[in-house]
Design a protein around this motif. Structure first.
Motif, mmCIF file in Angstrom:
data_model
loop_
_atom_site.group_PDB
_atom_site.id
_atom_site.type_symbol
_atom_site.label_atom_id
_atom_site.label_comp_id
_atom_site.label_asym_id
_atom_site.label_seq_id
_atom_site.Cartn_x
_atom_site.Cartn_y
_atom_site.Cartn_z
ATOM 1 N N LEU A 151 13.737 -12.830 -5.624
ATOM 2 C CA LEU A 151 13.260 -12.803 -4.242
ATOM 3 C C LEU A 151 14.288 -13.400 -3.290
ATOM 4 O O LEU A 151 14.551 -12.841 -2.214
ATOM 5 N N PHE A 152 14.842 -14.522 -3.687
ATOM 6 C CA PHE A 152 15.790 -15.184 -2.795
ATOM 7 C C PHE A 152 17.031 -14.327 -2.560
ATOM 8 O O PHE A 152 17.424 -14.082 -1.415
ATOM 9 N N PHE A 153 17.654 -13.856 -3.624
ATOM 10 C CA PHE A 153 18.917 -13.131 -3.471
ATOM 11 C C PHE A 153 18.718 -11.728 -2.893
ATOM 12 O O PHE A 153 19.544 -11.263 -2.099
ATOM 13 N N ILE B 47 9.012 -17.646 -17.816
ATOM 14 C CA ILE B 47 10.043 -16.639 -17.533
ATOM 15 C C ILE B 47 9.840 -16.038 -16.146
ATOM 16 O O ILE B 47 10.761 -15.949 -15.340
ATOM 17 N N GLY B 48 8.618 -15.617 -15.876
ATOM 18 C CA GLY B 48 8.333 -14.882 -14.641
ATOM 19 C C GLY B 48 8.523 -15.682 -13.380
ATOM 20 O O GLY B 48 9.013 -15.157 -12.373
ATOM 21 N N LEU B 49 8.170 -16.964 -13.423
ATOM 22 C CA LEU B 49 8.275 -17.775 -12.208
ATOM 23 C C LEU B 49 9.732 -17.939 -11.761
ATOM 24 O O LEU B 49 10.064 -17.600 -10.611
ATOM 25 N N ASN C 287 6.686 -4.308 -11.323
ATOM 26 C CA ASN C 287 5.834 -5.166 -12.157
ATOM 27 C C ASN C 287 6.522 -6.491 -12.494
ATOM 28 O O ASN C 287 6.389 -7.022 -13.600
ATOM 29 N N ILE C 288 7.268 -7.009 -11.516
ATOM 30 C CA ILE C 288 7.913 -8.314 -11.669
ATOM 31 C C ILE C 288 7.161 -9.318 -10.810
ATOM 32 O O ILE C 288 7.063 -9.163 -9.589
ATOM 33 N N PRO D 244 8.022 -12.651 1.647
ATOM 34 C CA PRO D 244 6.671 -12.343 1.156
ATOM 35 C C PRO D 244 6.427 -10.842 0.974
ATOM 36 O O PRO D 244 5.700 -10.427 0.067
ATOM 37 N N LEU D 245 7.054 -10.039 1.840
ATOM 38 C CA LEU D 245 6.909 -8.590 1.705
ATOM 39 C C LEU D 245 7.594 -8.092 0.437
ATOM 40 O O LEU D 245 7.051 -7.267 -0.309
ATOM 41 N N LEU D 246 8.784 -8.595 0.182
ATOM 42 C CA LEU D 246 9.494 -8.231 -1.046
ATOM 43 C C LEU D 246 8.736 -8.701 -2.284
ATOM 44 O O LEU D 246 8.742 -8.026 -3.316
ATOM 45 N N GLN D 247 8.076 -9.833 -2.176
ATOM 46 C CA GLN D 247 7.293 -10.345 -3.301
ATOM 47 C C GLN D 247 6.194 -9.350 -3.694
ATOM 48 O O GLN D 247 5.964 -9.102 -4.887
ATOM 49 N N VAL D 248 5.558 -8.779 -2.700
ATOM 50 C CA VAL D 248 4.510 -7.792 -2.961
ATOM 51 C C VAL D 248 5.076 -6.561 -3.657
ATOM 52 O O VAL D 248 4.535 -6.077 -4.666
ATOM 53 N N TYR D 249 6.208 -6.054 -3.149
ATOM 54 C CA TYR D 249 6.729 -4.791 -3.677
ATOM 55 C C TYR D 249 7.510 -4.965 -4.982
ATOM 56 O O TYR D 249 7.635 -4.005 -5.748
ATOM 57 N N LEU D 250 8.014 -6.152 -5.256
ATOM 58 C CA LEU D 250 8.576 -6.405 -6.583
ATOM 59 C C LEU D 250 7.494 -6.244 -7.645
ATOM 60 O O LEU D 250 7.731 -5.709 -8.735
#
Length: 339
Positions: free
Chosen positions: A317-319, A308-310, A298-299, A287-293
């Protein structure tokens, strides 16, 4: 050393991959409208993914409750609680810092302690509290598992299903609150015990087509039930997303039993084993990486379009989470917070 089951490693990795997908889909579902095709697209995907958390509890039950019950309670708790409490304390501090510096929250020391004790630091950390509670119960549940007959075990699971799966429909659809509620029969203990039950009494392979039909029905109930309730109440309603609803249980059983019957066909893979060993860390950090991506690159789930984005955000995020956790696990002291 406990025996390692390859099919469990594969199932654990797929489950954590699915968890990441849920948290990407939820951004669309929580901010969109059911009138939008993007919302319906995300709901259709998310409805197929709700089995992942129950599977984690079932895997834990299959591994922990089937061991010999004579293991000293203190030894068991010392090993298990350290693997959950140390990461929980550290990452609660990290997410509290995020709340302060990124979201502008302000806490006193007393408020921070209260947040930690009440499971309110960050939305996904609830899982850690549940697993700690199950670890505390495991030595005693293990004794039950080893002394119950199959018939008694089935009675236990039926009562769990009634209390946790069926009774919540009463206040939702019939406007009354039963005196006996799921709180008297905690819902996740049932999945914990179900994992042990299926370890000892596997469902025959010839029942898979029946489970597949139930899973399909469960999926359709989740998709259209969520759509219907959200339209009815004018805001997102996650009643059918709950992990212990009958619709989710049906999908979970099909996935779990299906993988159980693949046990002889799924071989060991070193990358799957590594990812399996990183699942807790991936869960905590993504979840933290999701915020900073989103913030720095802007991903996000809407990049280009949801189509595309989902999936792009989901895969990244996973990798990225796995690579970061893998590096952290190679550092002797740091690995304590991502066991």
């Amino acid at each position: 050393m406990a025996k390692r089951y390859d099919y469990m490693d594969w199932l654990r990795v797929i489950s954590i991959f699915v968890v990441v997908g849920i948290h990407v889909c939820s951004k669309v579902i929580n901010t969109g409208s059911p009138a939008d095709w993007e919302w319906q697209f995300a709901n259709a995907i998310d409805s197929a993914l709700r089995w992942c958390v129950p599977v984690f509890f079932m895997l834990s039950g299959a591994l922990l409750l089937t061991r010999h019950p004579d293991e000293p309670v203190g030894d068991f708790l010392k090993r298990r609680l350290a693997k959950a409490l140390i990461p929980l304390v550290f990452w609660s501090a990290v997410y509290t810092a995020y709340n302060v510096y990124e979201l502008g929250e302000s806490y006193t020391w007393q408020e921070m302690i209260k947040l930690f004790l009440s499971d309110d630091v960050y939305y996904h950390l609830w899982f850690m509290y549940v697993i700690i509670g199950l670890y505390l119960m495991a030595p005693f549940l293990r004794i039950l598992v080893h002394h119950m007959t199959q018939k008694t075990f089935l009675y236990f699971l039926v009562f769990w299903f009634i209390f946790s799966g069926l009774l919540p429909f009463a206040p939702k659809y019939f406007d009354f609150e039963p005196a006996i509620t799921a709180g008297l029969f905690e819902p996740y203990i049932g999945y914990f015990m179900l994992g042990a039950y299926l370890f000892y009494y596997p469902i025959p392979k010839n029942r898979l087509p029946h489970l597949a039909l139930l899973a399909l029905a469960g999926y359709l109930v989740t998709v259209f039930g969520t759509l219907s309730l959200t339209r009815q109440y004018g805001e997102f309603d996650d009643f059918y997303y709950e992990h212990y609803r009958p619709n989710t249980l049906a999908i979970t059983l099909f996935i779990y039993v299906g993988f159980r019957h693949l046990a002889g066909k799924i071989g060991r893979n070193r990358w799957i084993t590594r990812m399996s060993n990183a699942t807790l860390g991936i869960y905590i950090i993504h979840p933290l990486l999701q915020v900073y991506l989103h913030k720095f690159f802007n991903i996000n789930e809407n990049t280009g379009s949801v189509l595309i984005g989902l999936p792009l955000t989901w895969l990244l995020l996973f990798f990225l989470s796995f690579l970061i956790i893998r590096l952290m696990q190679k550092i002797p002291v740091v690995r304590q917070i991502v066991p």
